[in-house]
Design an enzyme around this catalytic site. Structure first.
Site, PDB file in Angstrom:
ATOM      1  N   ASP A  54       0.987  -1.014   0.115  1.00 42.63           N
ATOM      2  CA  ASP A  54      -0.141   0.236   0.158  1.00 42.63           C
ATOM      3  C   ASP A  54       0.928   1.205  -0.103  1.00 42.63           C
ATOM      4  O   ASP A  54       1.370   1.148   1.008  1.00 42.63           O
ATOM      5  CB  ASP A  54      -0.978  -0.002   1.152  1.00 42.63           C
ATOM      6  CG  ASP A  54      -2.073   0.938   1.338  1.00 42.63           C
ATOM      7  OD1 ASP A  54      -1.487   2.507   0.880  1.00 42.63           O
ATOM      8  OD2 ASP A  54      -2.587   0.866   1.519  1.00 42.63           O
ATOM      9  N   SER A 130      -1.487  12.362 -15.455  1.00 39.07           N
ATOM     10  CA  SER A 130      -2.896  12.823 -16.191  1.00 39.07           C
ATOM     11  C   SER A 130      -3.363  13.732 -17.242  1.00 39.07           C
ATOM     12  O   SER A 130      -2.459  15.070 -16.795  1.00 39.07           O
ATOM     13  CB  SER A 130      -4.193  12.902 -15.377  1.00 39.07           C
ATOM     14  OG  SER A 130      -5.358  13.231 -15.951  1.00 39.07           O
ATOM     15  N   TYR A 143      -9.443  15.154  -7.401  1.00 43.46           N
ATOM     16  CA  TYR A 143      -8.429  13.913  -8.195  1.00 43.46           C
ATOM     17  C   TYR A 143      -7.399  14.991  -9.320  1.00 43.46           C
ATOM     18  O   TYR A 143      -6.117  14.655  -9.291  1.00 43.46           O
ATOM     19  CB  TYR A 143      -9.338  13.694  -9.001  1.00 43.46           C
ATOM     20  CG  TYR A 143      -8.306  12.856  -9.817  1.00 43.46           C
ATOM     21  CD1 TYR A 143      -7.839  11.366  -9.500  1.00 43.46           C
ATOM     22  CD2 TYR A 143      -8.040  13.021 -11.706  1.00 43.46           C
ATOM     23  CE1 TYR A 143      -7.030  10.718 -10.589  1.00 43.46           C
ATOM     24  CE2 TYR A 143      -7.461  11.573 -12.443  1.00 43.46           C
ATOM     25  CZ  TYR A 143      -6.973  11.078 -12.111  1.00 43.46           C
ATOM     26  OH  TYR A 143      -5.678   9.601 -12.526  1.00 43.46           O
ATOM     27  N   LYS A 147      -3.372  15.236  -9.226  1.00 44.18           N
ATOM     28  CA  LYS A 147      -2.463  15.172 -10.264  1.00 44.18           C
ATOM     29  C   LYS A 147      -1.647  16.137 -10.991  1.00 44.18           C
ATOM     30  O   LYS A 147      -0.167  16.012 -11.505  1.00 44.18           O
ATOM     31  CB  LYS A 147      -3.094  14.487 -11.448  1.00 44.18           C
ATOM     32  CG  LYS A 147      -3.725  13.341 -10.955  1.00 44.18           C
ATOM     33  CD  LYS A 147      -2.643  12.197 -11.486  1.00 44.18           C
ATOM     34  CE  LYS A 147      -3.313  10.502 -11.010  1.00 44.18           C
ATOM     35  NZ  LYS A 147      -2.081   9.556 -11.371  1.00 44.18           N
TER      36      LYS A 147
END
Ligand SMILES: NC(=O)c1ccc[n+]([C@@H]2O[C@H](COP(=O)([O-])OP(=O)(O)OC[C@H]3O[C@@H](n4cnc5c(N)ncnc54)[C@H](OP(=O)(O)O)[C@@H]3O)[C@@H](O)[C@H]2O)c1
Length: 251
Positions: A54, A130, A143, A147
């Site tokens: 993790d 992204s 998000y 990114k």
């Protein structure tokens, strides 16, 4: 660097793009491929060695760096998307989850493996970014922010690791056909296409991958982002608020 004979570790290798990255590394002749996943049992690709990891757990990150001390190619693929807005979200939980995973978790992998890569000749480090590292659609606002932070970090890490000979590759893509984009009705690039471009870039010594046409177009549009990028997003947001538009947010 050449993929053939390399020793690679891929995070988030149990499904989605990470699963394809690990499989492709095997088929390109990597000597060892560690497939890291929160559930190591999900890593079932032939030739891939499962590792429990993790990336938000500092102890597990340290253990992975100690166990996989022969790595010369690190693929930071693991990421999470909570599809959460900035103002309308009920709490900051999504902000914290995405920042903790996409930014802090990836950075802690870079920090833990930097000395490993140095000891193994420099190698390469790939961060899966992204298209929304460059702009924010409020549908996926937190998000996008995570990114963007990951992209900023990638550019700094590249400078810090240049002297040890580590190639740092930032990968930008629009929709990729995985679980993360499952609910999206829009053109998607296949994970195979992404993996192919990424490993070709590593072999060619390139620092950036723009994986699809829309991603290339958006990067070109950045000097005029408030003219070319944000007005359609505002219109989609207004339409959505009026209940007439579907979800159109990039990942
Ligand atoms: N799909 C897209 O449209 C798209 C577009 C551009 C960029 N990306 C980026 O591409 C990368 C791969 O995404 P994907 O499309 O393959 O998404 P996905 O299908 O949702 O897979 C995400 C992967 O990340 C792993 N992961 C999440 N949190 C983790 C953690 N704390 N520690 C370790 N692993 C963790 C997941 O593991 P579990 O199985 O344990 O949940 C899973 O393997 C991500 O960084 C994503 O942001 C995706």
């Amino acid at each position: 660097m050449q993929i053939e004979g390399s020793v690679a570790l891929v995070t988030g290798a149990g499904r989605g793009l990470g699963r394809v990255f690990a499989r492709d590394l095997v088929s390109r002749g990597a000597a060892t491929v560690y497939g890291a996943a929160r559930d190591a049992a999900a890593v079932t690709q032939p030739g891939v060695t499962p590792v429990m990891l993790d990336i938000t757990d500092p102890d597990q990150v340290a253990q992975a760096a100690a166990r996989c001390a022969d790595v010369d190619l690190l693929v930071n693929n693991a990421g999470v998307l909570a599809a959460s807005t900035f103002i309308g979200a009920p709490s900051l939980d999504a902000v914290r989850l995405e920042m903790e995973t996409n930014y802090v978790g990836t950075l802690s992998m870079c920090r833990a493996f930097a000395p490993v890569l140095a000891a193994n000749g420099g190698g390469a480090l790939i961060n899966m970014l992204s298209i929304v590292s460059w702009f924010t659609n409020p549908v996926n606002g937190s998000y996008s922010a995570s990114k963007a932070a990951e992209w900023a970090m990638t550019n700094g890490v590249r400078i810090e690791l240049a002297r040890q000979g580590t190639l740092v590759v930032g990968v930008h893509a629009g929709f990729i056909d995985t679980d993360m984009a499952a609910g999206i009705d829009a053109p998607k690039i296949s994970p195979d296409m992404v993996a192919q471009q990424v490993f070709d870039a590593v072999e060619a010594g390139e620092i950036e991958v723009l994986a699809d046409e829309r991603t290339r177009r958006v990067k070109e549009s950045l000097p005029r982002d408030h003219e070319l990028i944000y007005p359609p997003l505002q219109a989609a947001w207004d339409g959505r608020a009026a209940g007439i538009a579907g979800r159109t947010a990039e990942h």
